[in-house]
Design a protein around this motif. Sequence first.
Motif, PDB file in Angstrom:
ATOM      1  N   THR A  24      89.503 -48.719 -24.216  1.00  0.00           N
ATOM      2  CA  THR A  24      88.242 -48.251 -24.790  1.00  0.00           C
ATOM      3  C   THR A  24      87.291 -47.789 -23.693  1.00  0.00           C
ATOM      4  O   THR A  24      86.637 -46.750 -23.819  1.00  0.00           O
ATOM      5  CB  THR A  24      87.591 -49.377 -25.624  1.00  0.00           C
ATOM      6  OG1 THR A  24      88.509 -49.814 -26.613  1.00  0.00           O
ATOM      7  CG2 THR A  24      86.318 -48.906 -26.285  1.00  0.00           C
ATOM      8  N   LEU A  25      87.215 -48.556 -22.610  1.00  0.00           N
ATOM      9  CA  LEU A  25      86.351 -48.165 -21.489  1.00  0.00           C
ATOM     10  C   LEU A  25      86.769 -46.823 -20.894  1.00  0.00           C
ATOM     11  O   LEU A  25      85.927 -45.969 -20.601  1.00  0.00           O
ATOM     12  CB  LEU A  25      86.376 -49.235 -20.398  1.00  0.00           C
ATOM     13  CG  LEU A  25      85.521 -50.469 -20.626  1.00  0.00           C
ATOM     14  CD1 LEU A  25      85.722 -51.451 -19.485  1.00  0.00           C
ATOM     15  CD2 LEU A  25      84.069 -50.112 -20.746  1.00  0.00           C
ATOM     16  N   VAL A  61      88.491 -44.378 -22.350  1.00  0.00           N
ATOM     17  CA  VAL A  61      88.235 -43.285 -23.296  1.00  0.00           C
ATOM     18  C   VAL A  61      86.753 -42.914 -23.295  1.00  0.00           C
ATOM     19  O   VAL A  61      86.393 -41.738 -23.213  1.00  0.00           O
ATOM     20  CB  VAL A  61      88.711 -43.674 -24.720  1.00  0.00           C
ATOM     21  CG1 VAL A  61      88.193 -42.689 -25.761  1.00  0.00           C
ATOM     22  CG2 VAL A  61      90.228 -43.753 -24.767  1.00  0.00           C
ATOM     23  N   HIS A  62      85.897 -43.911 -23.373  1.00  0.00           N
ATOM     24  CA  HIS A  62      84.462 -43.630 -23.362  1.00  0.00           C
ATOM     25  C   HIS A  62      84.019 -43.051 -22.023  1.00  0.00           C
ATOM     26  O   HIS A  62      83.141 -42.189 -21.973  1.00  0.00           O
ATOM     27  CB  HIS A  62      83.656 -44.885 -23.699  1.00  0.00           C
ATOM     28  CG  HIS A  62      83.691 -45.237 -25.145  1.00  0.00           C
ATOM     29  ND1 HIS A  62      83.126 -44.449 -26.118  1.00  0.00           N
ATOM     30  CD2 HIS A  62      84.248 -46.286 -25.792  1.00  0.00           C
ATOM     31  CE1 HIS A  62      83.317 -45.001 -27.294  1.00  0.00           C
ATOM     32  NE2 HIS A  62      84.000 -46.114 -27.128  1.00  0.00           N
ATOM     33  N   GLY A  63      84.613 -43.505 -20.950  1.00  0.00           N
ATOM     34  CA  GLY A  63      84.287 -42.955 -19.631  1.00  0.00           C
ATOM     35  C   GLY A  63      84.636 -41.484 -19.530  1.00  0.00           C
ATOM     36  O   GLY A  63      83.874 -40.683 -18.991  1.00  0.00           O
ATOM     37  N   GLN A 114      84.896 -39.389 -22.055  1.00  0.00           N
ATOM     38  CA  GLN A 114      83.968 -38.659 -22.922  1.00  0.00           C
ATOM     39  C   GLN A 114      82.610 -38.491 -22.244  1.00  0.00           C
ATOM     40  O   GLN A 114      82.005 -37.418 -22.305  1.00  0.00           O
ATOM     41  CB  GLN A 114      83.795 -39.383 -24.258  1.00  0.00           C
ATOM     42  CG  GLN A 114      85.019 -39.311 -25.144  1.00  0.00           C
ATOM     43  CD  GLN A 114      84.881 -40.158 -26.398  1.00  0.00           C
ATOM     44  OE1 GLN A 114      83.967 -40.977 -26.506  1.00  0.00           O
ATOM     45  NE2 GLN A 114      85.784 -39.962 -27.338  1.00  0.00           N
ATOM     46  N   LEU A 115      82.129 -39.531 -21.594  1.00  0.00           N
ATOM     47  CA  LEU A 115      80.842 -39.444 -20.899  1.00  0.00           C
ATOM     48  C   LEU A 115      80.901 -38.445 -19.748  1.00  0.00           C
ATOM     49  O   LEU A 115      79.949 -37.704 -19.508  1.00  0.00           O
ATOM     50  CB  LEU A 115      80.421 -40.821 -20.393  1.00  0.00           C
ATOM     51  CG  LEU A 115      79.938 -41.806 -21.455  1.00  0.00           C
ATOM     52  CD1 LEU A 115      79.703 -43.174 -20.835  1.00  0.00           C
ATOM     53  CD2 LEU A 115      78.679 -41.313 -22.124  1.00  0.00           C
ATOM     54  N   ASN A 136      80.775 -34.985 -21.206  1.00  0.00           N
ATOM     55  CA  ASN A 136      79.414 -34.716 -21.671  1.00  0.00           C
ATOM     56  C   ASN A 136      78.487 -34.452 -20.482  1.00  0.00           C
ATOM     57  O   ASN A 136      77.646 -33.553 -20.530  1.00  0.00           O
ATOM     58  CB  ASN A 136      78.907 -35.893 -22.504  1.00  0.00           C
ATOM     59  CG  ASN A 136      77.662 -35.556 -23.276  1.00  0.00           C
ATOM     60  OD1 ASN A 136      77.354 -34.404 -23.497  1.00  0.00           O
ATOM     61  ND2 ASN A 136      76.937 -36.576 -23.696  1.00  0.00           N
TER      62      ASN A 136
END
Length: 121
Positions: free
Chosen positions: A50-51, A53-55, A57-58, A61
């Motif tokens: 999860t970390l 994947v979110h990393g 995406q960030l 962005n």
Amino acid sequence: MSGRRRTRNRAAGGVTSDVEPKGVMRGRKRKKNRTSLYLVMMVIGIFLTTLVVHGVQLKANCDKLSTQQAQLEEKKKQLEKEQEEIARQAEYQKTDQYIEDVAREKFGLIYDNEIVFKAAE
């Protein structure tokens, strides 16, 4: 009675009880410990996934916003140049030279000592 043996406790008045051999007991503890370990490892793995994947995406962005910021800064510079040009034009329009130039261009104004040359048609 698989793996268990019956023992008689002489101190307790001859009561018999089922006692598991030491090896069987350790095997069950190890199995529980492994299961717990696997469960903890799985939770940690999900957390790390999860970390990541979110990393990602960030990061995407952030790159997008950086590009947008650069474009907006470039547009700001262009608008500032345009604003300066408009200010210069407004100042020029307040001068006598501007009035003279417009009169010459639109109305054909000439001074007495000037000679006008016209092109043959």
